[in-house]
Scaffold this active site. Structure first.
Site, PDB file in Angstrom:
ATOM      1  CG  ASP A   1      -1.876   1.158   1.244  1.00 15.22           C
ATOM      2  OD1 ASP A   1      -2.994   0.988   0.706  1.00 15.22           O
ATOM      3  OD2 ASP A   1      -1.530   2.232   1.780  1.00 15.22           O
TER       4      ASP A   1
ATOM      5  CG  ASN B   1      -4.654  11.238  -5.377  1.00 17.02           C
ATOM      6  OD1 ASN B   1      -3.995  11.298  -6.416  1.00 17.02           O
ATOM      7  ND2 ASN B   1      -5.260  10.125  -4.981  1.00 17.02           N
TER       8      ASN B   1
ATOM      9  CG  HIS C   1      -7.329  12.905  -8.454  1.00 13.56           C
ATOM     10  ND1 HIS C   1      -7.460  11.854  -7.572  1.00 13.56           N
ATOM     11  CD2 HIS C   1      -8.099  13.914  -7.952  1.00 13.56           C
ATOM     12  CE1 HIS C   1      -8.275  12.197  -6.588  1.00 13.56           C
ATOM     13  NE2 HIS C   1      -8.676  13.451  -6.802  1.00 13.56           N
TER      14      HIS C   1
ATOM     15  CG  ASP D   1      -4.048   8.658 -12.298  1.00 10.41           C
ATOM     16  OD1 ASP D   1      -4.460   8.139 -11.240  1.00 10.41           O
ATOM     17  OD2 ASP D   1      -4.800   9.174 -13.142  1.00 10.41           O
TER      18      ASP D   1
ATOM     19  CD  GLU E   1      -4.395   4.020  -1.429  1.00 13.44           C
ATOM     20  OE1 GLU E   1      -4.564   4.416  -0.259  1.00 13.44           O
ATOM     21  OE2 GLU E   1      -5.272   4.089  -2.309  1.00 13.44           O
TER      22      GLU E   1
END
Length: 369
Positions: A233, A241, A246, A250, A276
């Protein structure tokens, strides 16, 4: 449309094997129909000769032998090379049988029409074969015409050759066109299959791939005797973010996926579990090896430059002991939770945990000793 001609190596083999698999039932059906038609030519044989000779009856009946060879090979192998050769040779065997049967006839005026008809049969059978194989088989008709001439002494051999060569060249071109259309279908199907089992952002597998390879009861034990599961994670991903947007988030996920991929071996499976989180299935991996792989992933993410911001990951490791693999994923997730709770950017193995460690992280239950 001619992109398939540029294929090399494994990609070429996979394409032609897929082409055969797609058309193999059609191929077998055409050969069966051609055999039936060859046998019922007894009727025009009888009409031409005004009697049914035992020679033509024997020759027409012998079509059972090459058809039986094709059916037997069909049941034994699906290799496109073997089946393409056998199928195309069978069509030529039918031609040889027709030439032989015709040698007992006094009128061979319909022989040229027979060669044209067989050219069409070859085209249909060649649907499942590579174009080169089909071209050789079509050009082989010229040799068959010359063979027939040795028996029949055609008065118009040059005309027959000229006409059939034009038809053969046209059919060879048509086979290239058909293969090109199938290639478009093949690429579209590959893209759809990739989209079905891969995450569009990171290009790693999605959960559907795990369901695809699992046995009954979500069992993975048939794949390897030693399997470890690592769940990862990204630490503080929400802050990434919120701070960078965002799109940059990504980019971070793609970066993490690349780091993980480079730390795994070929047989290992990497899955984007959601958000994630990533899950890695490590095959033929002993417990101590699993911890080292997980640590290598953690270090790679921490020390590599991603172009956005410094990022780390927390990892939980669990050893699969058989049965429902989701139970092992759940254990790895509990180890991940402990890693998060104890400071992040670390690897925690479920088997090394005790009841107190789990309870301190707010997880009920106990670790297996």
């Amino acid at each position: 449309m001619d992109a398939f001609l540029k294929l090399q190596g494994k990609a070429k083999e996979e394409f032609y094997q897929a082409k055969y698999n797609y058309y193999k039932r059609f191929n077998l059906g055409i050969l069966f129909v051609a055999s039936v038609m060859f046998f019922i030519l007894l009727v025009p044989d009888w009409q031409v000769a005004e009697q049914l000779s035992w020679q033509t009856l024997l020759i027409r009946s012998m079509v059972i032998i090459p058809l039986a060879v094709v059916v037997l090979a069909y049941r034994i192998t699906s290799n496109y090379r073997i089946m393409s050769v056998i199928s195309l040779v069978m069509v030529h065997a039918i031609i040889w049988g027709n030439i032989w049967a015709g040698s007992f006839m006094t009128d061979q005026s319909y022989v040229n029409e027979g060669f044209l008809f067989v050219s069409f049969i070859l085209l249909l059978v060649a649907f499942s074969a590579p174009p080169f194989y089909a071209m050789v088989a079509q050009l082989g008709l010229i040799a068959n015409i010359l063979l027939a001439d040795q028996l029949y002494h055609f008065p118009n051999l040059a005309v027959i050759l000229s006409f059939n060569i034009q038809v053969i060249l046209l059919l060879c071109l048509l086979d290239l066109v058909i293969t090109g259309f199938y290639y478009d279908h093949y690429i579209t199907r590959k893209k759809l299959e990739f989209a079905l089992f891969h995450d569009p952002l990171t290009q790693v597998f999605n959960r559907r791939q795990l369901h695809k390879v699992m046995g009954q009861g979500h069992d993975l034990s048939f794949l390897s005797d030693a399997i470890a599961i690592v769940i990862m994670d990204v630490d503080h991903f929400k802050q990434v973010n919120d701070s960078y947007g965002h799109d940059e988030g990504d980019r971070i996920l793609q970066f993490v996926a690349d780091c993980i991929r480079h730390c795994l071996r070929g047989p290992d499976m990497l899955i984007r579990w959601g958000g994630e989180e990533f899950v890695a299935i490590l095959f033929d991996c002993q417990p101590d090896q699993a911890s080292r792989v997980a640590e290598r992933i953690r270090t790679s993410v921490e020390k590599s430059v991603n172009g956005v911001c410094k990022i780390t990951v927390s990892l939980g490791v669990a050893i699969y002991q058989g049965g429902d693999c989701f139970e092992t994923i759940k254990k790895a997730d509990q180890a991940l939770y402990v890693a998060k709770h104890s400071g992040r950017n670390r690897v925690v193995c479920y088997e090394a945990l005790d009841r107190e460690a789990l309870e301190a992280a707010g997880i009920s239950g106990h670790a297996d000793a």
